[in-house]
Design an enzyme around this catalytic site. Structure first.
Site, PDB file in Angstrom:
ATOM      1  N   GLU A 178       0.796  -1.231   0.000  1.00  0.00           N
ATOM      2  CA  GLU A 178       0.000   0.000   0.000  1.00  0.00           C
ATOM      3  C   GLU A 178       0.831   1.286   0.000  1.00  0.00           C
ATOM      4  O   GLU A 178       0.698   2.132   0.882  1.00  0.00           O
ATOM      5  CB  GLU A 178      -0.968  -0.031   1.197  1.00  0.00           C
ATOM      6  CG  GLU A 178      -1.884  -1.247   1.142  1.00  0.00           C
ATOM      7  CD  GLU A 178      -2.713  -1.459   2.403  1.00  0.00           C
ATOM      8  OE1 GLU A 178      -2.617  -0.663   3.341  1.00  0.00           O
ATOM      9  OE2 GLU A 178      -3.458  -2.456   2.443  1.00  0.00           O
ATOM     10  N   ASN A 219       1.999  -4.572  -3.506  1.00  0.00           N
ATOM     11  CA  ASN A 219       0.626  -5.007  -3.246  1.00  0.00           C
ATOM     12  C   ASN A 219      -0.209  -3.797  -2.834  1.00  0.00           C
ATOM     13  O   ASN A 219       0.233  -2.986  -2.018  1.00  0.00           O
ATOM     14  CB  ASN A 219       0.696  -6.023  -2.088  1.00  0.00           C
ATOM     15  CG  ASN A 219      -0.593  -6.745  -1.821  1.00  0.00           C
ATOM     16  OD1 ASN A 219      -1.220  -7.269  -2.736  1.00  0.00           O
ATOM     17  ND2 ASN A 219      -1.001  -6.792  -0.545  1.00  0.00           N
ATOM     18  N   HIS A 255     -10.346  -6.120  -2.508  1.00  0.00           N
ATOM     19  CA  HIS A 255     -11.387  -5.895  -1.487  1.00  0.00           C
ATOM     20  C   HIS A 255     -12.561  -5.182  -2.153  1.00  0.00           C
ATOM     21  O   HIS A 255     -12.515  -3.978  -2.393  1.00  0.00           O
ATOM     22  CB  HIS A 255     -10.834  -5.048  -0.340  1.00  0.00           C
ATOM     23  CG  HIS A 255      -9.767  -5.725   0.447  1.00  0.00           C
ATOM     24  ND1 HIS A 255      -9.992  -6.863   1.186  1.00  0.00           N
ATOM     25  CD2 HIS A 255      -8.449  -5.440   0.602  1.00  0.00           C
ATOM     26  CE1 HIS A 255      -8.862  -7.249   1.778  1.00  0.00           C
ATOM     27  NE2 HIS A 255      -7.907  -6.401   1.429  1.00  0.00           N
ATOM     28  N   GLU A 284      -6.053 -10.582  -1.756  1.00  0.00           N
ATOM     29  CA  GLU A 284      -6.838 -10.451  -0.516  1.00  0.00           C
ATOM     30  C   GLU A 284      -8.333 -10.367  -0.821  1.00  0.00           C
ATOM     31  O   GLU A 284      -9.057  -9.560  -0.237  1.00  0.00           O
ATOM     32  CB  GLU A 284      -6.406  -9.196   0.257  1.00  0.00           C
ATOM     33  CG  GLU A 284      -4.923  -9.141   0.560  1.00  0.00           C
ATOM     34  CD  GLU A 284      -4.508  -7.912   1.361  1.00  0.00           C
ATOM     35  OE1 GLU A 284      -5.377  -7.222   1.904  1.00  0.00           O
ATOM     36  OE2 GLU A 284      -3.286  -7.662   1.436  1.00  0.00           O
ATOM     37  N   ASP A 286     -12.146 -10.281  -1.058  1.00  0.00           N
ATOM     38  CA  ASP A 286     -13.384 -10.453  -0.297  1.00  0.00           C
ATOM     39  C   ASP A 286     -14.414  -9.494  -0.875  1.00  0.00           C
ATOM     40  O   ASP A 286     -14.071  -8.552  -1.595  1.00  0.00           O
ATOM     41  CB  ASP A 286     -13.221 -10.289   1.226  1.00  0.00           C
ATOM     42  CG  ASP A 286     -12.486  -9.053   1.677  1.00  0.00           C
ATOM     43  OD1 ASP A 286     -12.454  -8.068   0.911  1.00  0.00           O
ATOM     44  OD2 ASP A 286     -11.965  -9.052   2.795  1.00  0.00           O
TER      45      ASP A 286
HETATM   46  O1  G3I Z   1      -3.894  -8.769  18.723  1.00  0.00           O
HETATM   47  C1  G3I Z   1      -4.817  -7.825  19.271  1.00  0.00           C
HETATM   48  C2  G3I Z   1      -5.521  -8.384  20.460  1.00  0.00           C
HETATM   49  O2  G3I Z   1      -4.571  -8.639  21.488  1.00  0.00           O
HETATM   50  C3  G3I Z   1      -6.584  -7.393  20.921  1.00  0.00           C
HETATM   51  O3  G3I Z   1      -7.326  -7.949  21.969  1.00  0.00           O
HETATM   52  C4  G3I Z   1      -7.525  -7.058  19.786  1.00  0.00           C
HETATM   53  C5  G3I Z   1      -8.551  -5.988  20.173  1.00  0.00           C
HETATM   54  O4  G3I Z   1      -9.037  -5.320  19.044  1.00  0.00           O
HETATM   55  O5  G3I Z   1      -6.770  -6.555  18.698  1.00  0.00           O
HETATM   56  C6  G3I Z   1      -5.842  -7.488  18.205  1.00  0.00           C
HETATM   57  O6  G3I Z   1      -5.157  -6.912  17.119  1.00  0.00           O
HETATM   58  C7  G3I Z   1      -5.903  -6.805  15.922  1.00  0.00           C
HETATM   59  C8  G3I Z   1      -5.162  -7.570  14.839  1.00  0.00           C
HETATM   60  O7  G3I Z   1      -5.818  -7.384  13.596  1.00  0.00           O
HETATM   61  C9  G3I Z   1      -5.080  -9.061  15.135  1.00  0.00           C
HETATM   62  O8  G3I Z   1      -6.347  -9.633  15.168  1.00  0.00           O
HETATM   63  C10 G3I Z   1      -6.003  -5.344  15.557  1.00  0.00           C
HETATM   64  O9  G3I Z   1      -6.818  -4.673  16.495  1.00  0.00           O
HETATM   65  C11 G3I Z   1      -6.592  -5.193  14.178  1.00  0.00           C
HETATM   66  O10 G3I Z   1      -6.512  -3.828  13.774  1.00  0.00           O
HETATM   67  C12 G3I Z   1      -5.819  -6.032  13.189  1.00  0.00           C
HETATM   68  O11 G3I Z   1      -6.463  -5.904  11.943  1.00  0.00           O
HETATM   69  C13 G3I Z   1      -5.764  -6.383  10.826  1.00  0.00           C
HETATM   70  C14 G3I Z   1      -5.542  -5.267   9.821  1.00  0.00           C
HETATM   71  O12 G3I Z   1      -4.903  -5.771   8.666  1.00  0.00           O
HETATM   72  C15 G3I Z   1      -4.683  -4.180  10.429  1.00  0.00           C
HETATM   73  O13 G3I Z   1      -4.429  -3.183   9.525  1.00  0.00           O
HETATM   74  C16 G3I Z   1      -6.596  -7.473  10.166  1.00  0.00           C
HETATM   75  O14 G3I Z   1      -6.726  -8.571  11.059  1.00  0.00           O
HETATM   76  C17 G3I Z   1      -5.931  -7.889   8.866  1.00  0.00           C
HETATM   77  O15 G3I Z   1      -6.769  -8.788   8.180  1.00  0.00           O
HETATM   78  C18 G3I Z   1      -5.729  -6.676   7.992  1.00  0.00           C
HETATM   79  O16 G3I Z   1      -5.157  -7.088   6.776  1.00  0.00           O
HETATM   80  C19 G3I Z   1      -4.919  -6.054   5.842  1.00  0.00           C
HETATM   81  C20 G3I Z   1      -3.732  -6.489   5.008  1.00  0.00           C
HETATM   82  O17 G3I Z   1      -2.636  -6.785   5.829  1.00  0.00           O
HETATM   83  C21 G3I Z   1      -3.361  -5.424   3.987  1.00  0.00           C
HETATM   84  N1  G3I Z   1      -4.508  -5.048   3.187  1.00  0.00           N
HETATM   85  C22 G3I Z   1      -5.700  -4.691   3.915  1.00  0.00           C
HETATM   86  C23 G3I Z   1      -6.095  -5.808   4.880  1.00  0.00           C
HETATM   87  C24 G3I Z   1      -7.396  -5.497   5.562  1.00  0.00           C
HETATM   88  O18 G3I Z   1      -7.277  -4.375   6.400  1.00  0.00           O
END
Ligand code: G3I
Length: 372
Positions: A178, A219, A255, A284, A286
């Site tokens: 990004e 990406n 997405h 990715e 969806d």
């Molecule tokens: O690990 C913590 C956990 O300890 C806590 O309790 C919880 C509370 O919200 O948060 C957890 O962390 C989260 C993490 O995912 C793991 O689950 C974060 O809040 C959350 O923001 C994070 O989101 C991820 C996101 O990237 C962050 O930008 C998504 O799972 C993940 O699917 C997403 O993936 C991105 C790609 O890498 C790049 N392209 C976009 C895509 C979707 O946003």
């Protein structure tokens, strides 16, 4: 398992002439699942041939799923479905910098290794995600002020060390994630501010030094639309290629949302990049929707998934199609877009939705070149 694929799918005359991945590897992707290693409820080999994994292998395509949390891999139903239906996995989060180096110098690959072992045990390839991004950076990095020179050194160490740690175990890396704003200007990230646009070429070089055989990708999202962002990506990769910088592919995140139009013609947008001699991948995919779910919304979602997959199938160098999260219970969407969700082909209980049937249909029948 070390898999290096010469993923050059060929389209010949007529449907089904697309050749499959490099010879022997196909068999491993196709038959990666056995009743013995997939756990309870796993499919038979005959079922595999008729699922996404089996059908995709026949079309020479890797079909992937993002794995969010390795604890899920302890769930027998999750594990069986992931193994049966997918020949590739991407780490949803566990190879991001905040996970692999939570404290400075303290490298923790436990979660990533867990996913790697699953992939290896089920003959799935791994797309590494991601080495250079502005999100999910560790606190030790973001909560301190660094000089530009410090940041250059820190980034070089990170890229080289992480790429080296997984050398021979990832097929491809999303090296840069990004880099652009929607209007095609550079995203002013911590890396851009410290190193300027040259951070992209540097990171690619560092990754290449550390893992010379990995396919290196840039990406981004919304590249499916022919936007200013896609133009900026095109200009960047053209320039990198001309300068001999190691870059091998462009990832279209994919997405989508049913409340927006389908971004046809994706085929043309993919071919624009393969015209530069690059691979492309849907990394990715969806298709989210405003909740609640209705049959009509599921039908539109199925249509979008099918069209996106068929666009990839129509492009010889579109090597993989990855869905971001196994099921609606494992999707990032509800956490980010309030009131939206149901973005994957499986519901919360891992039951296939109409999108699953449409993906199979695309793999089975759709004529190469058709996006409908
Ligand atoms: O690990 C913590 C956990 O300890 C806590 O309790 C919880 C509370 O919200 O948060 C957890 O962390 C989260 C993490 O995912 C793991 O689950 C974060 O809040 C959350 O923001 C994070 O989101 C991820 C996101 O990237 C962050 O930008 C998504 O799972 C993940 O699917 C997403 O993936 C991105 C790609 O890498 C790049 N392209 C976009 C895509 C979707 O946003």
């Amino acid at each position: 398992m070390s898999i290096r694929l010469g993923l050059h799918r060929r389209t010949g005359p007529g449907v089904g002439a697309r050749s499959v991945l490099a010879g022997a590897v196909v068999a491993t992707l196709l038959f990666g699942t056995t009743a013995a290693n997939a756990g309870p409820g796993s499919a038979t080999r005959a079922d595999d041939l008729d699922g996404l994994r089996g059908l995709a292998a026949k079309r020479g395509l890797l079909i992937g799923s993002a794995v969010y949390n390795p604890p899920l891999l302890g769930d027998a139903r999750y594990r069986a479905l992931l193994a049966r239906e997918f020949s590739a996995v991407s780490p949803g989060n566990v190879m991001k910098w905040d996970t692999v180096e939570p404290e400075r110098g303290m490298v923790d690959l436990t979660a990533a290794d867990h996913m790697m072992r699953f992939a290896s045990g089920h003959r799935q390839i791994v797309r590494g995600h991601t080495l250079v991004w502005h999100n999910q950076l560790p606190y030790w990095l973001t909560q301190k002020t660094w000089s530009d020179a410090d940041l250059a050194t820190i980034l070089e160490k990170h890229v080289k060390e992480e790429a080296a740690k997984f050398r021979g175990r990832v097929y491809a890396w999303d090296v840069i994630n990004e880099p652009f704003n929607e209007d095609g200007t550079w995203r002013e990230t911590i890396w851009y501010k410290a190193l300027g646009p040259g951070y992209v070429a540097k990171a690619l070089q560092w990754a290449h030094e550390a893992d010379p055989r990995a396919k290196l990708y840039l990406n981004d999202y919304n590249l499916e639309w022919n936007t200013a962002k896609a133009d900026a990506m095109y200009a960047l990769v053209s320039d990198l290629r001309e300068r001999g910088v190691p870059v091998h592919g462009v990832g279209f995140q994919g997405h989508l949302g049913i409340q927006y139009d389908y971004p046809a013609p994706v085929i043309d947008h993919l071919r624009r990049f393969t015209g530069l001699g690059l691979d492309v991948a849907i990394t990715e995919a969806d298709v989210r929707m405003p909740l609640p779910v209705t049959d009509a919304k599921l039908a539109t979602q199925a249509d979008y998934f099918g069209r996106l997959l068929s666009a990839c199938l129509a492009v010889r160098r579109c090597v993989s199609f990855t869905i971001w999260g196994l099921s609606d219970a494992h999707s990032w969407v509800p956490g980010v877009f309030a009131g939206q969700g149901a973005a994957t082909p499986y519901d919360h209980d891992l039951r296939p939705k109409p999108a699953y049937a449409e993906l199979r249909e695309a793999l089975r029948h759709r004529v190469a070149g058709s996006e409908r």
